[in-house]
Design an enzyme around this catalytic site. Structure first.
Site, short mmCIF file in Angstrom:
data_model
loop_
_atom_site.label_atom_id
_atom_site.label_comp_id
_atom_site.label_asym_id
_atom_site.label_seq_id
_atom_site.Cartn_x
_atom_site.Cartn_y
_atom_site.Cartn_z
N MET A 39 -38.65 -32.65 -36.23
CA MET A 39 -37.30 -32.97 -35.79
C MET A 39 -37.12 -34.47 -35.89
O MET A 39 -38.08 -35.22 -35.72
CB MET A 39 -37.04 -32.50 -34.36
CG MET A 39 -36.89 -31.02 -34.19
SD MET A 39 -36.42 -30.58 -32.50
CE MET A 39 -36.25 -28.80 -32.65
N GLN A 88 -32.61 -25.12 -21.37
CA GLN A 88 -33.46 -24.60 -22.43
C GLN A 88 -34.86 -25.22 -22.29
O GLN A 88 -34.98 -26.44 -22.18
CB GLN A 88 -32.90 -24.95 -23.81
CG GLN A 88 -33.74 -24.42 -24.97
CD GLN A 88 -33.30 -24.99 -26.31
OE1 GLN A 88 -33.49 -26.17 -26.59
NE2 GLN A 88 -32.68 -24.15 -27.14
N HIS A 143 -36.84 -38.57 -30.36
CA HIS A 143 -37.60 -37.32 -30.36
C HIS A 143 -37.99 -36.94 -31.77
O HIS A 143 -37.14 -36.84 -32.66
CB HIS A 143 -36.79 -36.17 -29.75
CG HIS A 143 -37.52 -34.86 -29.77
ND1 HIS A 143 -38.61 -34.59 -28.98
CD2 HIS A 143 -37.32 -33.74 -30.51
CE1 HIS A 143 -39.05 -33.37 -29.22
NE2 HIS A 143 -38.29 -32.82 -30.15
N HIS A 174 -43.02 -28.06 -23.93
CA HIS A 174 -42.99 -29.04 -25.02
C HIS A 174 -41.80 -29.96 -24.83
O HIS A 174 -41.91 -31.18 -24.94
CB HIS A 174 -42.92 -28.34 -26.36
CG HIS A 174 -42.83 -29.27 -27.53
ND1 HIS A 174 -41.63 -29.70 -28.04
CD2 HIS A 174 -43.80 -29.86 -28.27
CE1 HIS A 174 -41.86 -30.51 -29.06
NE2 HIS A 174 -43.16 -30.62 -29.22
N HIS A 175 -40.62 -29.38 -24.57
CA HIS A 175 -39.47 -30.19 -24.19
C HIS A 175 -38.44 -29.31 -23.49
O HIS A 175 -38.51 -28.08 -23.53
CB HIS A 175 -38.83 -30.90 -25.41
CG HIS A 175 -38.12 -30.00 -26.37
ND1 HIS A 175 -38.69 -29.54 -27.53
CD2 HIS A 175 -36.86 -29.48 -26.36
CE1 HIS A 175 -37.83 -28.78 -28.19
NE2 HIS A 175 -36.72 -28.73 -27.49
N HIS A 180 -38.73 -25.19 -24.13
CA HIS A 180 -39.54 -24.83 -25.29
C HIS A 180 -40.99 -24.73 -24.84
O HIS A 180 -41.58 -25.71 -24.38
CB HIS A 180 -39.39 -25.89 -26.38
CG HIS A 180 -40.28 -25.69 -27.57
ND1 HIS A 180 -40.59 -26.70 -28.45
CD2 HIS A 180 -40.94 -24.59 -28.03
CE1 HIS A 180 -41.39 -26.24 -29.39
NE2 HIS A 180 -41.63 -24.97 -29.15
N HIS A 183 -41.57 -34.52 -33.65
CA HIS A 183 -42.81 -33.82 -33.36
C HIS A 183 -43.96 -34.76 -33.76
O HIS A 183 -43.87 -35.96 -33.60
CB HIS A 183 -42.83 -32.48 -34.07
CG HIS A 183 -41.79 -31.53 -33.54
ND1 HIS A 183 -41.48 -30.33 -34.13
CD2 HIS A 183 -40.96 -31.62 -32.46
CE1 HIS A 183 -40.54 -29.72 -33.44
NE2 HIS A 183 -40.20 -30.49 -32.43
#
Length: 367
Positions: free
Chosen positions: A303, A156, A227, A79-80, A158, A229
């Protein structure tokens, strides 16, 4: 590649130049650029909306300058992705659950934030929605290592869905990092503007934040990224100044539909940002849901993020890395305490190419 403390890897010139090497021209001279594959170590995501982190320890005997980022991922898998610069990682494990809403229901599962609590933490790079490679402007780089507070980098990822991993397939999503030992006089930094807050059912909502530059430094903006959703329609960012006559001036730094590829784009203004200038961002959200939507980590949440990438010349980047507000229904630009007088209410939520206006009811980056 050297292993240290299991998968904690050392960012070393000798190791990296065996991976890739080329020459980049810089003001009539050339400097060597290596490429480091910072990838997930063949993980098998085991639940949807999972956030996983993995660290790399930076060699602290010399300075390194990051000059480019090449994503190794697709939006069908990730997703990111975020690349953090840390004083210490959030865990000593080679991989850990680092979601904002992680719960240690399994005693064998390591959980934690990307960076260690109380230490240095900043975002260096962010990727989503099949954004392409990013190359920084000539002579600009992120300093890590010896004379930098960044002693570790943490990747990180997701994983919003895990259907493709149900057969036991593994993932090595990540980022190929271009770096050099050539000292850079223009050091890059990222300031993340965002909000908390809620979006009421069946409502268009403005999520807004603003902060003041309180450090006596001049920063030069060159790239921005938006960014959200699925509810995001327009995300815009501004520099707010007060001129000699006391007039308030809003200068647009960037504005996009956040559901387009979430890469870093050239800022609309390259005007220097100085002491006492303000930075502001607005996310226009449109909900057709029957329930309240909260700021959070999953696709069911939202977000509101505006990333500003900048450089400083012969100086260190801002100590301020984040600028967040409480968001709706508690904070708006037009709150009395902000003192703002000339809010560009229409322009901040208007995309000219699509002629869309959302009204609230309440690649290579060049200089």
């Amino acid at each position: 590649m050297k292993n240290m403390e299991n998968f904690h890897m050392v960012f070393s010139l000798t190791t990296f130049l065996t991976v890739a090497f080329n020459l980049i021209q810089l003001t009539n001279c050339y400097y060597a650029v290596g490429k480091f594959p910072f990838l997930m170590p063949k993980v098998v995501p085991y639940k949807k909306e999972l956030y996983l982190c993995t660290p790399v320890k930076v060699d602290n005997t010399q300075n390194y300058y990051i000059v480019g980022f090449e994503p190794n991922a697709t939006m069908e898998t990730a997703h990111h992705m975020l690349l953090y610069g840390c004083g210490e990682p959030g865990s000593k494990s080679p991989v850990w659950n680092c979601g904002e809403m992680a719960r240690n229901n399994n005693e064998d599962e390591e959980t934690g934030s990307p960076c260690g609590n109380g230490g240095h933490s900043q975002i260096i790079y962010a990727w989503a929605r099949d954004a392409p490679k990013l190359e920084l402007p000539e002579g600009v780089g992120f300093k890590v290592g010896k004379n930098s507070p960044i002693k570790y980098m943490v990747l990180q990822v997701h994983y919003a869905t895990i259907d493709k991993f149900k057969d036991g397939s593994y993932d090595d999503s990540g980022i190929f990092i271009d770096y050099t030992l050539q000292p850079m006089q223009k050091l890059a930094g990222v300031l993340l503007l965002g909000t908390s807050g809620v979006i009421a059912p069946n409502k268009i909502e403005h999520m807004e934040t603003i902060c003041t530059i309180k450090e006596n430094k001049t920063i030069y903006p060159f790239a921005y990224r938006t960014h959200t959703h699925s509810l995001g329609k327009v995300v815009s960012g501004y520099q707010v100044q007060t001129d000699e006559r006391g007039e308030e001036i809003w200068t647009e730094l960037g504005k996009r539909n956040p559901l387009t590829p979430q890469m870093f784009y050239s800022t609309h203004s390259k005007k220097p940002i100085k002491l006492f200038d303000k930075l502001a961002a607005r996310c226009t959200m449109e909900s057709h849901r029957e329930t309240v939507t909260y700021i959070g980590a999953t696709n069911a949440d939202e977000m509101c993020n505006f990333y500003l990438m900048y450089y400083v010349e012969n100086d260190e980047p801002l100590d301020m890395k984040y600028c967040f507000s409480a968001g709706p229904p508690y904070f708006y630009w037009n709150n009395t305490e902000t003192g703002l007088k000339h809010i560009p209410d229409f322009d901040a939520s208007y995309l000219p190419k699509t002629n869309e206006y959302h009204e609230s009811h309440g690649n290579h980056i060049n200089h």
